[in-house]
Design an enzyme around this catalytic site. Sequence first.
Site, PDB file in Angstrom:
ATOM      1  N   TYR A 136       0.901  -1.238   0.027  1.00 55.10           N
ATOM      2  CA  TYR A 136       0.143   0.082   0.146  1.00 55.10           C
ATOM      3  C   TYR A 136       0.858   1.190   0.033  1.00 55.10           C
ATOM      4  O   TYR A 136       0.493   2.346  -0.412  1.00 55.10           O
ATOM      5  CB  TYR A 136      -0.893   0.041   1.184  1.00 55.10           C
ATOM      6  CG  TYR A 136      -2.120  -0.773   1.219  1.00 55.10           C
ATOM      7  CD1 TYR A 136      -1.701  -2.402   0.568  1.00 55.10           C
ATOM      8  CD2 TYR A 136      -3.231  -0.737   1.378  1.00 55.10           C
ATOM      9  CE1 TYR A 136      -2.856  -3.070   0.548  1.00 55.10           C
ATOM     10  CE2 TYR A 136      -4.259  -1.520   1.651  1.00 55.10           C
ATOM     11  CZ  TYR A 136      -4.193  -2.927   0.963  1.00 55.10           C
ATOM     12  OH  TYR A 136      -5.148  -3.766   1.040  1.00 55.10           O
ATOM     13  N   LYS A 186       3.467 -15.399   4.372  1.00 51.02           N
ATOM     14  CA  LYS A 186       3.493 -16.200   3.270  1.00 51.02           C
ATOM     15  C   LYS A 186       5.060 -16.247   3.141  1.00 51.02           C
ATOM     16  O   LYS A 186       5.706 -16.077   2.024  1.00 51.02           O
ATOM     17  CB  LYS A 186       2.941 -15.405   1.880  1.00 51.02           C
ATOM     18  CG  LYS A 186       2.806 -16.436   0.735  1.00 51.02           C
ATOM     19  CD  LYS A 186       1.940 -17.447   0.929  1.00 51.02           C
ATOM     20  CE  LYS A 186       1.822 -18.352  -0.293  1.00 51.02           C
ATOM     21  NZ  LYS A 186       1.078 -19.838  -0.074  1.00 51.02           N
ATOM     22  N   ASP A 218      -2.554 -18.544   2.979  1.00 46.19           N
ATOM     23  CA  ASP A 218      -3.850 -19.255   2.137  1.00 46.19           C
ATOM     24  C   ASP A 218      -4.404 -20.213   3.004  1.00 46.19           C
ATOM     25  O   ASP A 218      -5.785 -20.388   3.228  1.00 46.19           O
ATOM     26  CB  ASP A 218      -3.211 -19.796   1.019  1.00 46.19           C
ATOM     27  CG  ASP A 218      -1.771 -20.378   1.176  1.00 46.19           C
ATOM     28  OD1 ASP A 218      -1.339 -20.368   2.407  1.00 46.19           O
ATOM     29  OD2 ASP A 218      -1.341 -21.228   0.180  1.00 46.19           O
ATOM     30  N   ASP A 242      -6.217  -6.659   5.471  1.00 48.67           N
ATOM     31  CA  ASP A 242      -7.272  -6.041   4.423  1.00 48.67           C
ATOM     32  C   ASP A 242      -8.254  -7.272   4.225  1.00 48.67           C
ATOM     33  O   ASP A 242      -9.273  -6.947   4.417  1.00 48.67           O
ATOM     34  CB  ASP A 242      -6.622  -5.213   3.362  1.00 48.67           C
ATOM     35  CG  ASP A 242      -7.671  -4.297   2.863  1.00 48.67           C
ATOM     36  OD1 ASP A 242      -8.855  -4.244   3.377  1.00 48.67           O
ATOM     37  OD2 ASP A 242      -7.583  -3.399   1.869  1.00 48.67           O
ATOM     38  N   ASP A 246     -12.051  -8.555   6.032  1.00 48.17           N
ATOM     39  CA  ASP A 246     -13.257  -8.438   5.279  1.00 48.17           C
ATOM     40  C   ASP A 246     -13.896  -9.812   5.286  1.00 48.17           C
ATOM     41  O   ASP A 246     -15.303 -10.166   5.314  1.00 48.17           O
ATOM     42  CB  ASP A 246     -12.876  -8.138   3.663  1.00 48.17           C
ATOM     43  CG  ASP A 246     -13.078  -6.474   3.626  1.00 48.17           C
ATOM     44  OD1 ASP A 246     -12.968  -5.786   4.905  1.00 48.17           O
ATOM     45  OD2 ASP A 246     -12.793  -6.072   2.566  1.00 48.17           O
TER      46      ASP A 246
END
Length: 352
Positions: A136, A186, A218, A242, A246
């Site tokens: 970001y 990851k 994942d 993020d 959600d």
Amino acid sequence: MKIAVFPGDGIGPEVTREAVRVLEALDLPGLTLFEGDVGGAAYARHGHPLPPETLAMAREADAVLFGAVGDPACDGLERHLRPEQAILGLRGELGLFANLRPATCQPGLENMSALRPQIARSIDLLIVRELNGDVYFGDKALETLPDGRRRGWDMMSYAEDEVRRIAHVAFRAAQGRKGRLCSIDKANVLETSQLWRDVVSEVAGEYPNVALDHMYVDNAAMQLVRDPGRFDVVVTGNLFGDILSDQASMCVGSIGLLASASLGERATGYGTFGLYEPIHGSAPDIAGEGRANPMATILSAAMMLRHSFGREAEAARVEAAVARALADGVRGADLGGKADTVSIGDAVIERL
């Protein structure tokens, strides 16, 4: 207690108005609220999504109550002028690096979850998301290669001090809950994640009473729907946080119920300076229709009372009023009900 209120775009003004009504109903001594423009609304009035006067208001306040930003009419603008740059700019300029996103399945709402009710009712977790690093805020570009092909790239990076400070926030949060922390990365693919994992493991030595485990993102996405009750506190980077927060919102039934706090290191006279906002977007498709659920914004205001003003009793009152309203069947369209935005706010205020 000085609160800067930035309603923003779409449903932002509608849900923020109800949260302000709840704060005013508490009749707190010394409460001062002042309003500023952000997002597409600010661009329309000032030519920038985060005007200098708005940033100055935020710096002068003890806390910021934020609505939502996003306007399809601004999609053609250069990236630095798009509404979303308002929230990114505030996080960066104010040093807000720790985003707290609790997700709990409210009693009686198990059937609203996309998960089986017996799984949904086990959800009680806190996602701690780093806010100032990752893709970001990294360098990025769209370019044309010599052979005419277009290429876009974004840099993902973390310095060890950035990881260390968010890790401390997460470990302290876990100490106040069930004493379990899951760090999500990851590391099998990304060097950024390998550094993340190494530093979090180093910090763990300072918190012997917290059980730490690591999980690939994942797998974490799968476990959030398979066995969400296994999570207590989750700490992860900007991008993964993020997405996973959600996902967690749909596990509990609606994104209209999830609040958030973005905290830094600046102290106020009462607690820690922070920016508080619902995790949902501006929802321009329903703006002005009175269909938005303001509960996430109201719960964000409760987090503000707790973290920035040390008002635990009042924060608990607001949270209990929201829970009672839900238990009494006060539900908006997002939860299959017919209550409009204002009537939901009325219901919460009545139960205070």
